[in-house]
Write an enzyme that holds these catalytic residues in place. Structure first.
Site, mmCIF file in Angstrom:
data_model
loop_
_atom_site.group_PDB
_atom_site.id
_atom_site.type_symbol
_atom_site.label_atom_id
_atom_site.label_comp_id
_atom_site.label_asym_id
_atom_site.label_seq_id
_atom_site.Cartn_x
_atom_site.Cartn_y
_atom_site.Cartn_z
ATOM 1 N N TYR A 444 0.836 -1.193 0.000
ATOM 2 C CA TYR A 444 0.000 0.000 0.000
ATOM 3 C C TYR A 444 0.878 1.254 0.000
ATOM 4 O O TYR A 444 0.627 2.210 -0.730
ATOM 5 C CB TYR A 444 -0.947 0.026 1.206
ATOM 6 C CG TYR A 444 -1.704 1.327 1.218
ATOM 7 C CD1 TYR A 444 -2.726 1.548 0.283
ATOM 8 C CD2 TYR A 444 -1.356 2.357 2.069
ATOM 9 C CE1 TYR A 444 -3.384 2.759 0.243
ATOM 10 C CE2 TYR A 444 -2.005 3.569 2.021
ATOM 11 C CZ TYR A 444 -3.042 3.766 1.102
ATOM 12 O OH TYR A 444 -3.663 4.974 1.049
ATOM 13 N N GLU A 445 1.918 1.207 0.810
ATOM 14 C CA GLU A 445 2.839 2.346 0.849
ATOM 15 C C GLU A 445 3.429 2.598 -0.538
ATOM 16 O O GLU A 445 3.518 3.721 -0.999
ATOM 17 C CB GLU A 445 3.997 2.057 1.821
ATOM 18 C CG GLU A 445 3.557 1.982 3.250
ATOM 19 C CD GLU A 445 4.660 1.491 4.185
ATOM 20 O OE1 GLU A 445 4.361 1.327 5.361
ATOM 21 O OE2 GLU A 445 5.810 1.299 3.729
ATOM 22 N N LEU A 446 3.757 1.459 -1.153
ATOM 23 C CA LEU A 446 4.338 1.566 -2.477
ATOM 24 C C LEU A 446 3.370 2.200 -3.441
ATOM 25 O O LEU A 446 3.716 3.141 -4.166
ATOM 26 C CB LEU A 446 4.755 0.175 -2.963
ATOM 27 C CG LEU A 446 5.342 0.113 -4.342
ATOM 28 C CD1 LEU A 446 6.604 0.959 -4.411
ATOM 29 C CD2 LEU A 446 5.666 -1.318 -4.735
#
Ligand SMILES: *[C@@H]1O[C@H](CO)[C@@H](O)[C@H](O)[C@H]1NC(C)=O
Ligand SMILES: *[C@@H]1O[C@H](CO)[C@@H](O)[C@H](O)[C@H]1NC(C)=O
Ligand SMILES: *[C@@H]1O[C@H](CO)[C@@H](O)[C@H](O)[C@H]1NC(C)=O
Length: 516
Positions: A444-446
Site C-alpha cells: 500500500y505504501e508503495l
C-alpha cells in the site's frame, strides 16, 4: 694653501674630463621623443649661487613675450644645462640662457621620428670606406655613454646577425653599405628612453681595387627539406684572369648543379655569379658547408654557406596535430572523470554553495522509509537496516529527517490514511526492496508513493536493493519508468562506511540540505 690648490687642480681636472658639449650653432634640430641636453656656455661660477651669477633659462613665445623656464618632471636643470626627458614637439622655439648680462640664444626645431625605421634620414653621420679597408663603427656618445644601461647597434634597423656588440671592426665588403644605428637605452624617472646616432656607411667600390666576393664570409642559410635551394656566389672581377668556383666536395651529388652568369656594370666592371642549386634538399645536404672561392693572382678569397634546417609547415602542422590530440584526450578524460565522479562533484557543489531545497516546500520529512515489516519471514537484517543503519547514517550523520512509520507513529488509528498523509509530507520515498517486499502489506505504501510520484509528481522514489533481486517483474509496471540510477544496491559491509559509494549515491538522490 695646499688644500685649496688641490681643490682647484681637481676642479680643473674635472672640467677637462666633462666633455665640452657646448653648441655654438644658432639652429639646432633634434628628434622628438629622445632625451636632449643643452648646455649654457657662458662663463659661470659653479660654486657661488649668487643671484647675478646664476643661470636664467627663458623661452620666447611669439615675437616679444618671454617666459622663464622652471623645472618640471620632464624638463630638468642640471648644473649649467637644461635637460629634456624627452624633448617633445611643443618644445620647439627660441631658448636663451643668461648669466648676469650675457645671453646666448638657440632656435630649437623638433622633428618627428620617421614612422618606419629607427633613425631620421636627416641626422646621418656619413662614413665612407673603400672595399677591403677597415670599417670601424663605435657606438659612443659624449653625454649618454656611461649613463646608458644598454647600447645596441643595428644595421638598416635590424639586428646584425652574429654581432651582439655595440661596435664593428672588419674589412669592408660592398654589402656593408647601409645605415648603422647606435641606440643608447637610458633609464630616468622610472621610464625608459633611447637616444639614436646613425652612421650612413658608403662603401667605395674603387675600380682600381682588387676583385672581391660579395657578401659575408660566413653565411648561415635556412633550407627546407624537399624544397629547392639556391646559393648565390657573386664576385666583382676587374681582372679577366680571375675565376670563381664552388669547392668540389659536392661534385658527385647529382642533386646539385651549378650555373654561371655574367653581367657588365656601367663602368665596365664585370660581375660574375655562380649559383649552386640543390634540387631537393635532403638531410645529407644539411649541416654541411658550401664554399665558393675567388682566385686571381695574389688573391684567394672564400665565402662559406652553411645550410641549416628550417622548420617547415609540415612540422608545425604535426605539432598542432599533437596538441589537438593531447587536448582532446584531456577533454575526453575530464568528461569521463566528471561522469564517474558526478555524484562526488555534485555533493561537493551542494556543500560549497550550501544549497538547501527543503526550506520552502512545506514538507516535514526528507524521506519516508518503506520496508518489509512482517515479523514472520526471515527478515531480521532488513529490519536492522531500516531501523538502525539507515537512520543512523541519514539522520545522525547527514542531518536528514526520516519518517519510519513503526518508529515515529504511535500505534492505533487509521493506518492507511496516516501512511498516505505521511508520504505526502515527505520529499522522498525510500523503498528497501527484497524478494519478500511485494508479498507484504507494505504494497500500500508503495502504491500510495507511486501515485504521488508518477501522478502528482510530488515525491521521488529511491529504491534500495537490499538483497540481490534477479527478477524485478514482481514490481508494479509503473516502477519500470523509474530511472535505473535510482536503484541503489546495498553491499553489506562494503557499503557500511559513511564515505562509501552507497551513501554518496543515496545523498545524491536525497534533497540537498545544509547540515545543521
Ligand atoms: C625608442 O624610443 C621611441 C620613442 O620613445 C620608441 O618609439 C622606440 O620604439 C624606441 N626604440 C627602441 C629600439 O626601443
Ligand atoms: C646573385 O647576387 C648578386 C649580388 O647580390 C645579384 O646581383 C644577382 O642578381 C644574384 N643572382 C641571382 C640569380 O639571384
Ligand atoms: C668552408 O668554410 C668554412 C667556414 O669558413 C670552413 O670552416 C670550412 O673548413 C670550409 N670547407 C672547405 C672544404 O674549405
Amino acid at each position: 694653501m695646499p688644500l685649496r690648490v688641490l681643490v682647484i687642480l681637481l676642479l680643473v681636472f674635472m672640467q677637462q674630463c666633462t666633455p665640452d658639449s657646448c653648441v655654438y650653432r644658432d639652429h639646432i634640430t633634434v628628434l622628438e621623443g629622445e632625451p636632449y641636453h643643452l648646455k649654457c656656455c657662458l662663463p659661470y661660477d659653479h660654486h657661488h649661487h649668487h643671484r647675478n651669477s646664476s643661470i636664467r633659462w627663458t623661452k620666447r613665445y611669439g615675437s616679444n613675450r618671454t617666459m622663464t623656464l622652471h623645472s618640471n618632471g620632464r624638463i630638468i636643470f642640471n648644473d649649467d644645462a637644461i635637460e629634456f626627458w624627452p624633448i617633445e614637439m611643443i618644445d620647439k622655439g627660441i631658448y636663451s640662457c643668461a648669466v648676469g648680462n650675457k645671453e646666448s640664444h638657440w632656435n630649437i626645431t623638433v622633428t618627428k621620428r620617421s614612422e618606419h625605421g629607427c633613425f631620421h634620414p636627416k641626422y646621418l653621420i656619413t662614413k665612407e670606406v673603400e672595399v677591403g679597408k677597415s670599417l670601424i663603427i663605435n657606438c659612443t656618445h659624449d653625454l649618454y655613454q656611461t649613463e646608458a644601461y644598454e647600447i645596441s647597434l643595428f644595421k638598416d634597423c635590424s639586428p646584425i646577425p652574429g654581432n651582439h656588440k655595440a661596435n664593428i671592426r672588419k674589412n669592408a665588403v660592398l654589402n656593408d653599405a647601409g645605415n648603422y644605428t647606435c641606440i643608447f637605452f637610458l633609464y630616468k624617472n622610472k621610464r625608459s628612453f633611447n637616444v639614436t646616432k646613425t652612421f650612413n656607411v658608403k662603401i667605395k667600390d674603387n675600380t682600381d681595387t682588387m676583385p672581391t666576393l660579395y657578401g659575408n664570409s660566413i653565411n648561415y642559410v635556412e633550407a627546407e627539406l624537399g624544397k629547392e635551394k639556391t646559393l648565390n656566389c657573386t664576385a666583382l672581377l676587374r681582372d679577366p684572369t680571375a675565376i670563381i668556383y664552388w669547392n668540389d666536395e659536392h661534385d658527385n651529388d647529382t642533386n646539385i648543379h651549378k650555373e654561371k652568369f655574367n653581367r657588365s656594370g656601367s663602368n665596365g666592371e664585370l660581375y660574375v655569379s655562380s649559383l649552386l642549386k640543390i634540387n631537393f634538399v635532403k638531410e645529407e645536404n644539411l649541416n654541411v658547408w658550401y664554399n665558393c672561392t675567388l682566385a686571381s693572382p695574389g688573391i684567394l678569397e672564400t665565402i662559406g654557406f652553411f645550410l641549416k634546417k628550417k622548420e617547415g609547415p609540415t612540422d608545425v602542422s604535426r605539432h598542432i596535430f599533437i596538441i589537438v590530440l593531447v587536448s582532446s584526450a584531456a577533454v575526453i578524460f575530464l568528461v569521463i572523470m566528471c561522469v564517474i565522479y558526478r555524484v562526488d562533484i555534485m555533493l561537493c557543489y551542494r556543500d560549497l554553495i550550501r544549497r538547501d531545497e527543503t526550506l520552502t516546500d512545506g514538507k516535514e520529512y526528507d524521506a519516508f522509509v518503506s520496508y518489509l515489516k512482517d515479523s514472520q519471514s526471515n527478515n531480521g537484517d532488513e529490519l536492522k537496516f531500516a531501523l538502525e543503519i539507515l537512520p543512523g547514517a541519514l539522520e545522525k550523520h547527514f542531518g536528514y529527517k526520516l519518517c519510519i512509520f513503526e518508529r515515529d507513529i504511535i500505534p492505533g488509528g487509521a493506518i492507511f490514511d496516516d501512511i498516505h498523509s505521511l508520504i505526502k509530507k515527505s520529499r522522498r520515498l525510500i523503498i528497501v526492496l527484497s524478494e519478500n517486499y511485494m508479498a507484504d502489506k507494505v504494497s500500500y505504501e508503495l502504491e500510495s508513493g507511486l501515485h504521488e510520484a508518477l501522478v502528482e509528481r510530488k515525491i521521488k522514489i529511491i529504491l534500495i536493493e537490499f538483497t540481490p533481486i534477479n527478477d524485478f517483474t514482481f514490481l508494479p509496471q509503473s516502477l519500470e519508468l523509474l530511472k535505473s540510477h535510482r536503484i541503489l544496491k546495498w553491499k553489506a559491509d562494503k557499503s557500511l562506511p559513511y564515505n562509501s559509494r552507497f551513501w554518496k549515491n543515496l545523498r545524491y538522490l536525497m534533497p540537498a540540505k545544509t547540515a545543521k
